[in-house]
Design a protein around this motif. Structure first.
Motif, PDB file in Angstrom:
ATOM      1  N   UNK A 118       7.144  13.040  -3.703  1.00  0.00           N
ATOM      2  CA  UNK A 118       7.527  11.804  -3.027  1.00  0.00           C
ATOM      3  C   UNK A 118       7.946  12.088  -1.583  1.00  0.00           C
ATOM      4  N   UNK A 119       8.678  13.166  -1.376  1.00  0.00           N
ATOM      5  CA  UNK A 119       9.116  13.514  -0.028  1.00  0.00           C
ATOM      6  C   UNK A 119       7.958  13.765   0.913  1.00  0.00           C
ATOM      7  N   UNK A 120       6.966  14.521   0.467  1.00  0.00           N
ATOM      8  CA  UNK A 120       5.822  14.782   1.335  1.00  0.00           C
ATOM      9  C   UNK A 120       4.996  13.515   1.552  1.00  0.00           C
ATOM     10  N   UNK A 121       4.947  12.646   0.547  1.00  0.00           N
ATOM     11  CA  UNK A 121       4.269  11.362   0.709  1.00  0.00           C
ATOM     12  C   UNK A 121       4.994  10.495   1.749  1.00  0.00           C
ATOM     13  N   UNK A 122       6.308  10.473   1.696  1.00  0.00           N
ATOM     14  CA  UNK A 122       7.084   9.717   2.682  1.00  0.00           C
ATOM     15  C   UNK A 122       6.866  10.245   4.094  1.00  0.00           C
ATOM     16  N   UNK A 123       6.818  11.565   4.236  1.00  0.00           N
ATOM     17  CA  UNK A 123       6.559  12.139   5.556  1.00  0.00           C
ATOM     18  C   UNK A 123       5.156  11.790   6.052  1.00  0.00           C
ATOM     19  N   UNK A 124       4.176  11.739   5.146  1.00  0.00           N
ATOM     20  CA  UNK A 124       2.820  11.363   5.540  1.00  0.00           C
ATOM     21  C   UNK A 124       2.780   9.901   5.997  1.00  0.00           C
ATOM     22  N   UNK A 125       3.480   9.040   5.286  1.00  0.00           N
ATOM     23  CA  UNK A 125       3.550   7.626   5.674  1.00  0.00           C
ATOM     24  C   UNK A 125       4.237   7.486   7.026  1.00  0.00           C
ATOM     25  N   UNK A 126       5.343   8.190   7.207  1.00  0.00           N
ATOM     26  CA  UNK A 126       6.058   8.162   8.478  1.00  0.00           C
ATOM     27  C   UNK A 126       5.183   8.662   9.619  1.00  0.00           C
ATOM     28  N   UNK A 127       4.457   9.728   9.373  1.00  0.00           N
ATOM     29  CA  UNK A 127       3.569  10.295  10.383  1.00  0.00           C
ATOM     30  C   UNK A 127       2.510   9.284  10.802  1.00  0.00           C
ATOM     31  N   UNK A 128       1.938   8.600   9.825  1.00  0.00           N
ATOM     32  CA  UNK A 128       0.924   7.584  10.117  1.00  0.00           C
ATOM     33  C   UNK A 128       1.510   6.443  10.937  1.00  0.00           C
TER      34      UNK A 128
ATOM     35  N   UNK B 108       0.837  -1.205   0.000  1.00  0.00           N
ATOM     36  CA  UNK B 108       0.000   0.000   0.000  1.00  0.00           C
ATOM     37  C   UNK B 108       0.874   1.258   0.000  1.00  0.00           C
ATOM     38  N   UNK B 109       1.909   1.249   0.837  1.00  0.00           N
ATOM     39  CA  UNK B 109       2.816   2.398   0.887  1.00  0.00           C
ATOM     40  C   UNK B 109       3.560   2.562  -0.423  1.00  0.00           C
ATOM     41  N   UNK B 110       3.974   1.464  -1.016  1.00  0.00           N
ATOM     42  CA  UNK B 110       4.665   1.520  -2.305  1.00  0.00           C
ATOM     43  C   UNK B 110       3.739   2.075  -3.387  1.00  0.00           C
ATOM     44  N   UNK B 111       2.485   1.659  -3.372  1.00  0.00           N
ATOM     45  CA  UNK B 111       1.511   2.173  -4.333  1.00  0.00           C
ATOM     46  C   UNK B 111       1.308   3.681  -4.138  1.00  0.00           C
ATOM     47  N   UNK B 112       1.223   4.119  -2.893  1.00  0.00           N
ATOM     48  CA  UNK B 112       1.087   5.555  -2.608  1.00  0.00           C
ATOM     49  C   UNK B 112       2.288   6.335  -3.154  1.00  0.00           C
TER      50      UNK B 112
END
Length: 104
Positions: free
Chosen positions: A42-52, A6-10
């Motif tokens: 991609x950076x903001x997506x990674x931060x969102x994943x990390x935050x979750x 799921x994270x990879x797809x995001x």
């Protein structure tokens, strides 16, 4: 679907959307082109994943990382705005950076 998939797809969706906006900017010969927009998205997506992921730890706030991304991107966008006499440039670049971060 596993959480990793799921994270990879995001991340792949963020890459595609950032690339679409960046490609348009690149073809128009504007600042903040393809690579910049992909990296921001991609950076903001990674931060969102990390935050979750960090939200599962007791005493943490899921919104803190996102708030800092907004602040940092705003600072980055402000640096793109230049004034020469009465002529101002970089407003569209700043707005694009901010929107791409929000998409990510």
């Amino acid at each position: 679907m596993t959480p990793f998939n799921e994270d990879l797809l995001r991340l792949l969706i963020a890459l595609a959307l950032g690339a679409a906006i960046g490609l348009e900017r690149e073809l128009s010969d504007k600042a903040a082109g393809l690579r910049t927009n992909i990296l921001i998205c991609i950076g903001s997506c990674l931060f969102a994943i990390l935050s979750r992921e960090l939200a599962s730890v007791p005493g943490t706030d899921i919104t803190r990382i996102a708030a800092q991304v907004v602040t940092g991107i705003g600072f980055l966008g402000a640096g793109a705005i230049m004034r020469e006499g009465e002529h101002v440039t970089g407003l569209t670049t700043a707005a694009t950076i901010w929107v791409v971060a929000a998409i990510g």
